[in-house]
Every structure is written in structure tokens, then in C-alpha cells.
Design an enzyme around this catalytic site. Structure first.
Site, short mmCIF file in Angstrom:
data_model
loop_
_atom_site.label_atom_id
_atom_site.label_comp_id
_atom_site.label_asym_id
_atom_site.label_seq_id
_atom_site.Cartn_x
_atom_site.Cartn_y
_atom_site.Cartn_z
N SER A 173 0.86 -1.19 0.00
CA SER A 173 0.00 0.00 0.00
C SER A 173 0.89 1.23 0.00
O SER A 173 1.87 1.31 -0.73
CB SER A 173 -0.93 -0.04 1.22
OG SER A 173 -1.74 1.11 1.28
N TYR B 190 -4.63 8.12 -6.89
CA TYR B 190 -3.68 7.17 -6.30
C TYR B 190 -3.98 6.91 -4.82
O TYR B 190 -4.08 5.77 -4.39
CB TYR B 190 -2.24 7.68 -6.47
CG TYR B 190 -1.21 6.79 -5.79
CD1 TYR B 190 -0.86 5.56 -6.33
CD2 TYR B 190 -0.59 7.19 -4.61
CE1 TYR B 190 0.07 4.74 -5.72
CE2 TYR B 190 0.34 6.38 -3.99
CZ TYR B 190 0.67 5.17 -4.55
OH TYR B 190 1.59 4.36 -3.92
N LYS C 152 -5.21 3.35 -2.81
CA LYS C 152 -4.51 2.68 -1.73
C LYS C 152 -5.40 2.54 -0.49
O LYS C 152 -5.29 1.57 0.26
CB LYS C 152 -3.21 3.42 -1.39
CG LYS C 152 -2.15 3.32 -2.48
CD LYS C 152 -1.83 1.86 -2.81
CE LYS C 152 -0.72 1.74 -3.85
NZ LYS C 152 -0.39 0.33 -4.16
#
Length: 292
Positions: free
Chosen positions: A136, A150, A154
Site C-alpha cells: 500500500s 492514487y 490505496k
């Protein structure tokens, strides 16, 4: 004990370093990547020469994942660990990323993880042992601007890993998360820009902030030599080699300070999670059932 490990995104960044670290530790590794005969031919050759089984695998393609995981299992005579490392990053104003941009990021960072896990889990559950490592990021716990889709991708991986943790524990399969900070790897140089730069231009003088912030991050990394990406590879290798049931669910790897506030946050989240599970009589789902 030698483990049979499949790692995605093995061609560069954390993936290539981790593949080498696992090989150095004596493990058998299937190094998965795209374009093994073209764009990534050098990485494929080098890792193959070191003893990895290189497999051409595109995490955004169902058939490619099914074939690649099956090939890896056949080549190694089984599978013990999956390292979900493949990922893409971005830099820019969130508003300027189109829906298609979001699809592309989530297709790799989220759906790609699910594809690989789905292909590998029947084998792991059947043997009642195994490990899923989800790479992660600290921005999957603490949101920062200009990471567009992004960071949310995660966050999604963190949630996915938590659910797998509970649903797989009774089958002897562990699900854990590794949270790196910002590191000077090829990942940074490959950050994608939003597809709607005209929207960004309407931010006026603030429009330069994503570029300025990225430059600031790169300067900070350059001034922090201890922020060595090898630390991430070493942390993953150490987790792989820990006895089942003794691995922490979340592992932070960072030397620049961002991990300091995230650590207590993770500790509190763990307490909250255990409290909720125990209140519903499900506390046992957070402990993997080992066969030893």
C-alpha cells in the site's frame, strides 16, 4: 524455510529490489511483469539469470492473470506467498483526472490486486496456509493533495486487505499490508499527469503547486539518504520469513517522518477493529488459524 513466492510488478522499483532480496534469502520467486520481451526485456533477463521464474502477466487482464498465476504455480511446484506490488502513481489536481484516468489507476492498483488474489487463493485455501502481502502506501492512511486517484486506490487496497484478513484466517491464510513512504525509485519518474490539463490551468497561480510539491518531495528524499528503497524490500522479506500468526497486520517503512503520525493511527485502528469484532463475537477471525 524456503517459500514459493509470486510478486507482481517485478520489473522495477520496490518489485525488482524485493525480488532480488527474496532470491538472496534463498526463496523461489516467480517474477511477474508485462512486456517481458520488449519494454522490460532487460529486467526479465537479469532476474531470470538470478534464478527467478519470469512470467509475463498483466494485472489488468483477467486471462493474463489466470495464465500467469497458473504458470507460476506449475513452475515452482506450488505457491506460498503472493506479493501484490504492481501499481501506478499520479501527480496533479484531483479535479483534472478524468473518469477514464480513475479507471486506469484503479484497474491496476485495486482490481489488479483482486484479480491476482482470486487466481491464487484457491491454491492457498486448499493447502490451508499462505500469505497475501499488499503493498500500500502511507497515503493510503493519510491523505495528501495532488495524488489524485492514487491515494483513494490505496485506501481501497487497505480495506480489501482487512476483509481478506478476516475471511481467510480460518483457512490458515494471512493478509497483511506494507505501507512505504515516498522513496526515490522509478515509480516517481513514471507518475502520470491528469488527462485534462486545461482544467488545471483554471487554478491560476496555484496551478504550479503539484509540480512544486513533487519537486519538494524529491529534494527531501535526496537530503535523506537513509530513505533507501532497499528498506522496503528488506521489510517484505522479513515479513515473509516470520512464522505464521506472528506477522503484524500493518508495517510502516519510512525514514522521512510521515510514518510517525500514521503509526499511532494504525495502532488505534487495530484497537477499534478488535473491539468491533469482539462485540459481534467475531474476535477469532483476526487471528490466523495455523496448522502447526
Amino acid at each position: 524455510m524456503t517459500a514459493r513466492i509470486l510478486i507482481t510488478g517485478a520489473n522495477g522499483g520496490f518489485g525488482r529490489l524485493t525480488t532480488n532480496a527474496l532470491l538472496d534469502a534463498g526463496h523461489r520467486v516467480a517474477a511477474a511483469m508485462r512486456h517481458t520481451t520488449t519494454k522490460n526485456v532487460e529486467a526479465a533477463h537479469d532476474l531470470g539469470a538470478r534464478g527467478a521464474h519470469v512470467v509475463d502477466l498483466d494485472v489488468t487482464d483477467d486471462d493474463s492473470v489466470e495464465r500467469g498465476v497458473a504458470e507460476s504455480i506449475d513452475a515452482m511446484g506450488g505457491l506460498d506467498v503472493v506479493v501484490n506490488n504492481a501499481g501506478i502513481g499520479v501527480n496533479g489536481f484531483q479535479e483534472s483526472f478524468t473518469i477514464d484516468d480513475w479507471h486506469k489507476v484503479f484497474d491496476v492498483n485495486v482490481y489488479g490486486v483482486q484479480r491476482v488474489n482470486r487466481a491464487a487463493l484457491p491454491t492457498l485455501r486448499q493447502q490451508r496456509s499462505g500469505l497475501l502481502v499488499h503493498v500500500s502506501s502511507l497515503v493510503g492512511r493519510l491523505s495528501l493533495p495532488f495524488f489524485g486517484p492514487y491515494g483513494p486506490s490505496k485506501y481501497a487496497v487497505e480495506g480489501m486487505a482487512e476483509i481478506y484478513r478476516a475471511e481467510l484466517s480460518g483457512f490458515g491464510v494471512e493478509s497483511i499490508v506494507v505501507e512505504p513512504g515516498a522513496y526515490p525509485t522509478s515509480f516517481v519518474s513514471a507518475l502520470a499527469a491528469p488527462s485534462d490539463p486545461e482544467r488545471s490551468s483554471t487554478y491560476g497561480v496555484f496551478a504550479e503547486m503539484p509540480t512544486q510539491m513533487l519537486a519538494s518531495f524529491e529534494e527531501s528524499m535526496a537530503q535523506t539518504p537513509n530513505q533507501d528503497p532497499q528498506h522496503v524490500a528488506d521489510a517484505i522479506t522479513a515479513l515473509v520469513e516470520m512464522p505464521a500468526g506472528q506477522r503484524p497486520f500493518r508495517t510502516i517503512v519510512d525514514s522521512m517522518g510521515l510514518g510517525q503520525p500514521v503509526g499511532p493511527y494504525n495502532d488505534l485502528a487495530e484497537q477499534m477493529t478488535r473491539g468491533v469484532y469482539e462485540s459481534f463475537g467475531m474476535g477469532g477471525l483476526l487471528t490466523v488459524q495455523t496448522t502447526s
